[in-house]
Structure formats: structure tokens, C-alpha cells
Design an enzyme around this catalytic site. Structure first.
Site, PDB file in Angstrom:
ATOM      1  N   ALA A  36       0.840  -1.209   0.000  1.00 43.28           N
ATOM      2  CA  ALA A  36       0.000   0.000   0.000  1.00 43.28           C
ATOM      3  C   ALA A  36       0.872   1.254   0.000  1.00 43.28           C
ATOM      4  CB  ALA A  36      -0.920  -0.005   1.216  1.00 43.28           C
ATOM      5  N   ASP A  39       2.356   1.653  -3.432  1.00 41.13           N
ATOM      6  CA  ASP A  39       1.357   2.156  -4.384  1.00 41.13           C
ATOM      7  C   ASP A  39       1.091   3.643  -4.194  1.00 41.13           C
ATOM      8  OD1 ASP A  39       1.177  -0.269  -5.541  1.00 41.13           O
ATOM      9  OD2 ASP A  39      -0.636  -0.901  -4.466  1.00 41.13           O
ATOM     10  N   LEU A  85      21.569 -25.003 -24.004  1.00 37.42           N
ATOM     11  CA  LEU A  85      22.372 -25.891 -23.162  1.00 37.42           C
ATOM     12  C   LEU A  85      22.224 -27.319 -23.629  1.00 37.42           C
ATOM     13  CD1 LEU A  85      21.348 -24.499 -19.670  1.00 37.42           C
ATOM     14  CD2 LEU A  85      23.636 -24.401 -20.656  1.00 37.42           C
ATOM     15  N   LYS A 117      17.750 -24.426 -12.885  1.00 43.03           N
ATOM     16  CA  LYS A 117      17.317 -24.174 -14.252  1.00 43.03           C
ATOM     17  C   LYS A 117      15.838 -23.825 -14.226  1.00 43.03           C
ATOM     18  CE  LYS A 117      17.579 -25.968 -18.930  1.00 43.03           C
ATOM     19  NZ  LYS A 117      16.218 -25.701 -19.352  1.00 43.03           N
ATOM     20  N   LYS A 316      19.042 -32.587 -16.038  1.00 46.12           N
ATOM     21  CA  LYS A 316      17.583 -32.524 -15.924  1.00 46.12           C
ATOM     22  C   LYS A 316      17.046 -33.433 -14.824  1.00 46.12           C
ATOM     23  CE  LYS A 316      16.190 -29.925 -19.387  1.00 46.12           C
ATOM     24  NZ  LYS A 316      15.320 -30.463 -20.325  1.00 46.12           N
TER      25      LYS A 316
END
Ligand code: IVH
Length: 666
Positions: A36, A39, A85, A117, A316
Site C-alpha cells: 500500500a 502504491d 544448453l 534451471k 535434468k
């Protein structure tokens, strides 16, 4: 506005304050004000800028709201190539990578930087004198799409670097992605608004980034994490990856919090395991971890092949597995008449897509896994691989289930088989009949117009035009395509015939060894087994196939109907240049279709295989080359791009530069 400050001064203060809050929030992850309060500051700044237009500045924190839609993205040329990669899928492959770099550097261990990754989209940010001037997607690595207006709306992307003396120009490489929480909130919002929901955070991020209306991008919870730099002018040149990451952080960019320096295979595997254990609790999705050689000098020595650096690898995580229920088991008829059981599943989201079927392979597999209708099962899907049932969750098996018994035959089996046989015959790698799709073949077979592949060459325009969804024009085109398909190569013919276990690579090997159809037809099992890749099973399939009269009849009928193919004497003395080399083609080529490329390689004596293995000599990587190129890079196999490929076709002797000299400079 406090009375003492001029608007100009107040604007400067607000901008500095907001930039600092952005840095605290996005980079340090330590917000010092509430949303707030933030903002309120932003609103004050907006109001001031509106009232004093001459104070406008494109790098102001207010300039992240998006702009009206554009027609399409302009293309953006990267100053230095955006590499990809290579992948390792298990500890052995990772070990291969590690040892290979140690060998090439002539060291016993090497210092690596381990990073997560992130699963999003690669982005290239260009800062000139510290100001964000362009943001582009990776594209083909050389040229991407200019998505600057969209990227400006991403709060974690600084519009201006924090450096006191920024470099004249720097390319910063990172990933734009969506955190899991933001993704879920977005999907709830989409659902309430009756809009389409996204399959996964990656798609949501891609959809957000590639919006032509950047106001929509601004409303999507996208974020940025950086992992490298590209081209760079002015300022001190970094010497390690660690230094690059520290520099990025100092410049006000987010980098992965889990980054770690590791040395030795064990330390790498530890990092892999630790991250894996925390994977589910990370606020964002990752599909693996990345290891990069820390020293940039060592990176330079190792160099790059085609599209991926030799000094980095993505290790992976294994494919996604999910639990669902088997609603039914059905059988599909293949081209050789084999019945393949398929599990119909309650739709389940796995590995990035919704899956409703999974193959059960064959009767043995069903028996081994004992999959029954009603069972709860673990389903797995990896990349573009067909989903499969991994195992049954026995604790959840309902009472009264029966072991599934695959039927010996199914109604309409002969018809179904013939349809598959003809689909195969006309397919792209076989005779490549354009415009002859599965639906049409089904009609031809069920109406009794075609009882063997050779019958295709009896069809006329009139007959075809009378079929469903066919007109005069498409019938004419099809007859033309059939006519064209009559002239083919022996490899294509052998493959098209649909001999069990004979794929296009085997067909190729047969032709290379025997040269003529007659030669293959008369080859003994022993002679067949002498060929690379052919074992007793395949040899028996080939001899059996040629023994059957129905099959010889098809070949004869094809010849009668004008079907011809080129034949060469085996082991001819003419030097063609690429003998004994095995090529794998991957990705799209601009100058020709993949089949054409294959034929040209074969004409030069090369073997063309469909998958990469240690026996592969050269991989030709077109655009969007995927896992095959990755695997090749991991195995240290030469990868050439399209330009080089064309040069090799022109002059095959050039290939020696790539398979002997390890560092092909493109
Ligand atoms: S380095 C020179 N590091 O993965 C190597 N990439 O599969 C270029 N990615 O295109 C990439 N996290 O979009 C690198 N820590 C990381 C990464 C990362 C995610 C993405 C990136 C790249 C893709 C390659």
C-alpha cells in the site's frame, strides 16, 4: 507534496525511492514498505508526471503500465548469439560431461558454478549507458522478437541499472517466468472471468510475454531471474561466472538464490540431490540444474559447438509422474497386424499436458505390470515421448478386478491392419504421397478400392473425386502426387514395404550393404546379421518377409504399375565422400525438407540414423533442434549447422574439418 520541494526535485526523490523499493523487494527479497505504501508513492509520482509533462522520463517507475497493442513484434538481432544448453539425464551422462571437460582442459577437477534451471523463457536485455533500451526473446539464437514494451512492465526488470558508472552497452541474459503462486492466482482470475486457463506456469509466462497488448502483460505476474551476460562494451571485463552473477546483483538484477560453487563430481551430484529435495517447496518451477565452468578463460578454451557451449550442461530432473485411474483398456492394430493395448485414463495433467491415453506396449508388458481396468496407476510423460503407465498402485485396487487378457484378434482387424500398412507406405519417410491422409485411406480400404499398396496406383480421378470430402481438384492433385511417388529410392521403398522391425535407418543399412532389391531379397540370415545394427531377430524378419508370396506379389505389382527406384552396386568404387559416417538430422532446415537432406546424405554414402548414440559421427542441427542436439553435445559429437551442412553436400571432403578438428568455429 511537502512545500519545500520543487516538483522536479520531488519527482527525482520519488523515483529514487521507488527504484530502491523495487531493488529491496525483487533483488534482495527484503521489502521495507508495504504494498500500500509503495502504491501511494507510485500514485503520487504519476500525478506529478501528469501535471508536469516536461518531467516525463521513459525510465520512470511509472512507465511500466504497458502501451496500446501493436500489430506484431519487430525482429531484434542479438549482439552476441544466445546459446542453448546440452542436457544430461542421469549421473552417467553428467559424469561424461565432467570428465570430458577435465580431459579437454587437462586438469583433474574443475570449478563449476551450479544454478537452478528455471522453466520459463530466455530473454536478452540490452542496457545502453545503464538504460534498458531493448528486450528480446531468444528466437533462433541470432534473432529474436522485440518484446521491449512488454518486458518494461515486469517489475523485477530494472529500467535503469544501479551502477554508478554503467557500461556503454551490456546484454544481460535471464529467464522470464511466473512463480507458482502467481500462476495459480492468474488461473483463478481467468476462470472467474470466463477466460482460458493456462496449462502450466511456463505457458502462462510465454502467453504473457508474447502479448501484442502490453497492458495485458502488465497484469500478469511475470518475473525475471538473470544468469549471464552476452555482448559487453566498456567497464571491467569479468573473469568468472561467480563474478558475473555478483555484478548482475549489484546492478540491480535478480539472480538465482540457490547458486553455488562446486568442485568434483560428488559435490555436483550433492547439489543436484539437495535442490531436487527442495524442488516441490520452491516458489517457482525448475526442470533441472545447470553447471557452468566458473573460469571464463577455461570457458574460452572449451568453446562452443553449433548451439551449445561445451562448458555448460543442464542436468535434468526425471520426467513428471502422476496418479490417475484406468477407465478402460482397448487394443489398437498396427501396420504389421500387432495388437497394442492402450489404457484409457481419467484425464490427468502430467509433464505439461493433459493425458487421456497411455500405451501398455504389448501382452508381456500388461502381464508384467498387471494393469487392470479400474486400477489406480502412476503415469509418466517425458517431453515428446508417448505417455506410459509406470506401475499400478496395488493398495488402491478395487475388489473384483480381473487381469486383462489381450484378445487374439479384434473385429475388423484385417481392415485396420491394411489401413495402417497403407498409411505407413504413403508416409513422409516412405513414398511420401502428399494429400493421402489417414481418413482417406480408411475410405479407400473400407470401400474395397485398395487391397494392397500397389492398388493405390490404379486409382483414377473419377473414383477419387466420388469419395467423401474429395473434389475434382483434390482428386487430380492426389493422382499427381501418386504419379510423383512412383520414382523413389531403394531405401524409401524398403522402408515403405513395412517389413517388421525395419525402420528407415535399417532400410538404409540394407541398401548400403546389398545395393539392389534383388540383393536384399536373396540375402541369407548370416549375410544380414553381418550388417551393423541387424541382429538375429531383424534378420529373421527380413528373410521371412521376402519368403511370403503375398509380399513378392506386391513388389511385382508395384513394378508393373510403373514404380521405379534407383539402385546402386554395393560398395561401388566411386568415392562419394561420406562413406562410413553416421549422420543424425534434427531441427528444421530452411533450404530443404528433412527427407531431401536424408536422401542427399545417402547419395554421398552416409548412413542416416534417427537417434543419437555413441556411433553417431555428425549431427546436423537445424532451427529449434531439440534433445538430439543436446545429447550429441553431451557425448561430444560434432554438431554442424545448416550452412555448414550445405557446404559439406557441396564438397564432402570438408567434413574432415568437423570430425577431426574438435572446435568447429561457425
Ligand atoms: S545458461 C550459455 N543458466 O535454459 C548457456 N540457462 O535449455 C545459456 N535457463 O535458453 C543458458 N535457467 O532459457 C542458463 N541458470 C540458467 C538457466 C538457463 C534456465 C534456460 C535458458 C536457456 C535454456 C537452455
Amino acid at each position: 507534496m511537502p512545500a519545500r520541494d520543487t516538483p522536479k526535485k520531488r519527482v527525482a526523490i520519488l523515483r529514487a525511492e521507488l527504484e530502491s523499493h523495487n531493488y529491496q523487494y525483487y533483488v534482495l527479497d527484503q521489502p521495507v514498505v508495504s504494498d500500500a505504501e509503495y502504491d501511494a508513492l507510485l500514485r503520487e509520482l504519476s500525478a506529478l508526471e501528469l501535471r508536469h509533462p516536461r518531467l516525463a522520463d521513459p525510465t520512470s517507475p511509472t512507465q511500466r503500465v504497458g502501451a496500446p497493442p501493436s500489430e506484431k513484434f519487430a525482429s531484434a538481432h542479438h549482439h552476441s548469439r544466445m546459446l542453448s544448453l546440452s542436457n544430461a539425464f542421469d549421473a552417467t551422462e553428467f559424469g561424461d560431461f565432467y570428465r570430458r571437460i577435465c580431459d579437454q582442459l587437462d586438469v583433474s577437477t574443475v570449478e563449476l558454478v551450479a544454478e537452478t534451471k528455471l522453466d520459463g523463457l530466455a530473454i536478452n536485455l540490452v542496457y545502453e549507458d545503464g538504460i534498458l533500451t531493448r528486450a528480446a526473446t531468444r528466437g533462433d539464437g541470432t534473432t529474436g522478437e522485440d518484446v521491449t514494451v512488454n518486458v518494461r512492465t515486469v517489475r523485477s526488470v530494472p529500467l535503469r541499472l544501479r551502477d554508478r558508472r554503467p557500461p556503454a552497452l551490456i546484454e544481460i541474459r535471464g529467464e522470464i517466468y511466473m512463480e507458482k503462486a502467481g500462476f495459480e492466482a492468474l488461473n483463478r482470475r481467468q476462470e472467474r472471468a470466463g477466460e482460458k486457463t493456462f496449462a502450466n506456469p511456463r505457458n502462462a509466462a510465454a502467453g504473457g510475454l508474447r502479448q501484442l497488448d502490453s497492458r495485458i502483460t502488465a497484469s500478469r505476474p511475470l518475473t525475471l531471474c538473470c544468469y549471464g551476460i552476452g555482448h559487453f562494451e566498456g567497464g571491467r571485463v569479468p573473469v568468472t561466472q561467480v563474478e558475473i552473477l555478483a555484478r548482475l546483483r549489484d546492478s540491480g538484477l535478480r539472480v538465482s538464490p540457490a547458486t553455488q560453487v562446486v568442485e568434483g563430481i560428488d559435490a555436483c551430484l550433492d547439489y543436484y540431490a539437495t535442490i531436487r529435495a527442495s524442488r516441490a517447496s520452491l516458489p517457482y518451477e525448475i526442470d533441472g540444474v545447470v553447471y557452468k565452468v566458473n573460469s571464463l578463460e577455461q570457458q574460452r578454451v572449451l568453446g562452443t559447438i553449433a548451439r551449445a557451449p561445451r562448458w555448460a550442461v543442464a542436468f535434468k530432473y526425471p520426467p513428471d509422474e502422476r496418479i490417475t485411474r484406468v477407465v478402460d483398456i482397448e487394443v489398437q492394430v498396427g501396420r504389421t497386424g500387432a495388437l497394442t493395448p492402450v489404457a484409457r485414463l481419467e484425464p490427468i495433467f502430467v509433464g505439461g499436458v493433459t493425458v487421456t491415453n497411455a500405451t501398455l506396449h504389448n501382452a508381456d508388458e500388461i502381464r508384467r505390470k498387471d494393469v487392470r481396468v479400474g486400477d489406480t496407476v502412476v503415469v509418466r510423460r517425458a517431453g515428446d515421448v508417448i505417455p506410459e503407465v509406470v506401475r499400478v498402485v496395488l493398495e488402491k485396487r478395487p475388489a473384483n478386478t480381473q487381469p486383462y487378457k489381450i484378445p487374439d484378434s479384434v473385429p475388423g482387424q484385417a481392415t485396420a491392419r491394411l489401413v495402417q500398412e497403407i498409411i505407413h507406405f504413403a508416409s513422409r519417410r516412405a513414398t511420401d504421397v502428399e494429400g493421402l491422409g489417414a481418413k482417406l485411406i480408411e475410405q479407400l480400404v473400407t470401400q474395397g478400392l485398395v487391397a494392397s499398396p500397389a492398388d493405390l496406383y490404379l486409382l483414377d480421378v473419377e473414383t477419387l473425386a466420388a469419395l467423401e470430402r474429395m473434389g475434382e481438384k483434390s482428386a487430380e492433385n492426389l493422382v499427381g502426387a501418386l504419379e510423383k511417388s512412383k520414382q523413389t529410392t531403394l531405401s524409401r521403398l524398403i522402408y515403405a514395404l513395412g517389413i517388421p522391425e525395419v525402420g528407415d535407418a535399417t532400410a538404409d543399412n540394407l541398401v548400403a550393404a546389398f545395393g539392389t532389391l534383388e540383393g536384399i531379397r536373396q540375402a541369407s540370415a548370416e549375410a544380414l546379421e553381418a550388417i551393423a545394427d541387424i541382429g538375429p531377430v531383424v534378420a529373421a524378419r527380413v528373410t521371412d518377409w521376402f519368403c511370403q508370396k503375398a509380399n513378392s506379389d506386391v513388389i511385382e505389382a508395384l513394378q508393373e504399375r510403373g514404380f521405379t527406384w534407383s539402385e546402386e552396386a554395393p560398395g561401388g568404387t566411386d568415392v562419394r565422400g561420406l562413406e562410413n559416417l553416421t549422420f543424425v538430422l534434427t531441427g528444421a532446415l530452411e533450404s530443404m525438407a528433412r527427407d531431401q537432406a536424408r536422401d542427399r546424405l545417402r547419395t554421398l554414402g552416409a548412413r542416416v540414423a534417427s537417434s543419437v548414440s555413441k556411433k553417431t559421427d555428425v549431427v546436423v542441427a537445424g532451427t529449434d533442434a531439440g534433445s538430439k542436439a543436446d545429447k550429441a553435445a553431451t557425448l561430444g559429437i560434432a554438431i554442424i549447422d545448416e550452412k555448414t551442412f550445405l557446404e559439406v553436400l557441396e564438397d564432402p571432403s570438408r567434413i574432415t574439418r568437423w570430425i577431426d578438428g574438435p572446435d568447429p568455429k561457425s
